[in-house]
Design an enzyme around this catalytic site. Structure first.
Site, PDB file in Angstrom:
ATOM      1  N   CYS A   7      69.041  25.467   3.535  1.00 36.08           N
ATOM      2  CA  CYS A   7      70.432  25.032   3.378  1.00 36.08           C
ATOM      3  C   CYS A   7      71.251  25.735   4.453  1.00 36.08           C
ATOM      4  CB  CYS A   7      70.946  25.299   1.963  1.00 36.08           C
ATOM      5  SG  CYS A   7      70.939  27.040   1.459  1.00 36.08           S
ATOM      6  N   ASN A  10      71.657  29.964   2.738  1.00 34.72           N
ATOM      7  CA  ASN A  10      70.488  30.543   2.038  1.00 34.72           C
ATOM      8  C   ASN A  10      70.904  31.463   0.891  1.00 34.72           C
ATOM      9  OD1 ASN A  10      67.556  32.614   2.848  1.00 34.72           O
ATOM     10  ND2 ASN A  10      67.680  30.879   1.478  1.00 34.72           N
ATOM     11  N   CYS A  12      72.851  29.718  -2.000  1.00 33.69           N
ATOM     12  CA  CYS A  12      73.118  28.866  -3.171  1.00 33.69           C
ATOM     13  C   CYS A  12      71.981  27.873  -3.438  1.00 33.69           C
ATOM     14  CB  CYS A  12      74.416  28.089  -3.006  1.00 33.69           C
ATOM     15  SG  CYS A  12      75.881  29.142  -2.891  1.00 33.69           S
ATOM     16  N   ARG A  13      71.825  26.886  -2.544  1.00 32.32           N
ATOM     17  CA  ARG A  13      70.900  25.782  -2.830  1.00 32.32           C
ATOM     18  C   ARG A  13      69.439  26.110  -2.554  1.00 32.32           C
ATOM     19  NH1 ARG A  13      74.121  21.704   0.909  1.00 32.32           N
ATOM     20  NH2 ARG A  13      74.386  23.723   1.956  1.00 32.32           N
ATOM     21  N   SER A  14      69.130  26.588  -1.343  1.00 25.84           N
ATOM     22  CA  SER A  14      67.706  26.779  -1.023  1.00 25.84           C
ATOM     23  C   SER A  14      67.038  27.881  -1.848  1.00 25.84           C
ATOM     24  CB  SER A  14      67.490  26.974   0.485  1.00 25.84           C
ATOM     25  OG  SER A  14      68.186  28.080   0.986  1.00 25.84           O
ATOM     26  N   ASP A 117      76.937  21.141  -1.445  1.00 27.90           N
ATOM     27  CA  ASP A 117      77.155  22.574  -1.333  1.00 27.90           C
ATOM     28  C   ASP A 117      78.037  23.019  -2.505  1.00 27.90           C
ATOM     29  OD1 ASP A 117      77.913  25.092  -0.680  1.00 27.90           O
ATOM     30  OD2 ASP A 117      78.659  24.594   1.314  1.00 27.90           O
TER      31      ASP A 117
HETATM   32  P1  4NP Z   1      74.285  27.272   0.618  1.00 24.26           P
HETATM   33  O1  4NP Z   1      75.841  27.416   0.265  1.00 24.26           O
HETATM   34  O2  4NP Z   1      74.215  26.625   1.978  1.00 24.26           O
HETATM   35  O3  4NP Z   1      73.781  26.381  -0.469  1.00 24.26           O
HETATM   36  O4  4NP Z   1      73.709  28.670   0.577  1.00 24.26           O
HETATM   37  C1  4NP Z   1      76.765  28.043   1.095  1.00 24.26           C
HETATM   38  C2  4NP Z   1      76.931  29.399   1.011  1.00 24.26           C
HETATM   39  C3  4NP Z   1      77.875  30.013   1.801  1.00 24.26           C
HETATM   40  C4  4NP Z   1      78.641  29.271   2.669  1.00 24.26           C
HETATM   41  C5  4NP Z   1      78.452  27.913   2.760  1.00 24.26           C
HETATM   42  C6  4NP Z   1      77.504  27.307   1.985  1.00 24.26           C
HETATM   43  N1  4NP Z   1      79.626  29.904   3.454  1.00 24.26           N
HETATM   44  O5  4NP Z   1      80.387  29.203   4.149  1.00 24.26           O
HETATM   45  O6  4NP Z   1      79.713  31.136   3.444  1.00 24.26           O
END
Ligand code: 4NP
Length: 147
Positions: A7, A10, A12-14, A117
């Site tokens: 993602c 790294n 939240c989703r992955s 996201d």
């Molecule tokens: P992820 O979510 O891609 O599922 O880990 C996010 C976590 C942090 C951010 C964006 C997406 N950020 O902008 O900090």
């Protein structure tokens, strides 16, 4: 067979995708990474840790890392959580052969091709992400297709 979940951050989703696939099967080596370097070395978001724990899955010891060029050699399939991550991964892939390893994790979902996201959402966003990933990965375990 080696599977990489990717993602943006790294956190939240992955990490959820990694934990869910590991919980379903020990046939695969599973890891996760982000295209961005915002959260290197951090544990998953507490909301992802909580959502996983509701399903008996412990992801709290994971540590965020960024995708590295070697990942395109080491892994057999690289699952992108959404189309923007897919495009970024294709830009990073060293050769066209490496690009073929990259797939959308929801490629067989008739309703949506993006795991949204959930970073700016409440806990319900994380539950929705969990359900999307759980279904996609159940399908993958039943019918693991490698590029
Ligand atoms: P992820 O979510 O891609 O599922 O880990 C996010 C976590 C942090 C951010 C964006 C997406 N950020 O902008 O900090």
């Amino acid at each position: 067979m080696k599977v990489l979940m990717v993602c943006l951050g790294n956190i939240c989703r992955s990490p959820l995708a990694e934990g869910i696939l590991k919980s379903k099967s020990d046939q695969f080596f599973v890891d996760s990474a982000g295209t961005a370097d915002y959260h290197l070395g951090k544990a998953p978001d507490p909301r992802s840790i909580l959502e996983a724990s509701k399903h008996g899955i412990d992801i709290k010891d994971q540590k965020a890392r960024q995708v590295v060029p070697d990942d395109f050699d080491r892994f057999d399939v690289i699952f992108a959580m959404d189309p923007s991550v897919l495009e970024d991964l294709k830009q990073m892939a060293p050769t066209d052969a490496h690009k073929e390893k990259i797939k959308l994790i929801l490629e067989n979902n008739p309703k949506t091709n993006a795991v949204p996201d959930p970073y700016y959402d409440g806990p319900e966003g994380f539950a929705f992400v969990y359900d999307l990933l759980d279904k996609a990965l159940e399908d993958f375990v039943q019918n693991p297709v490698f590029p």
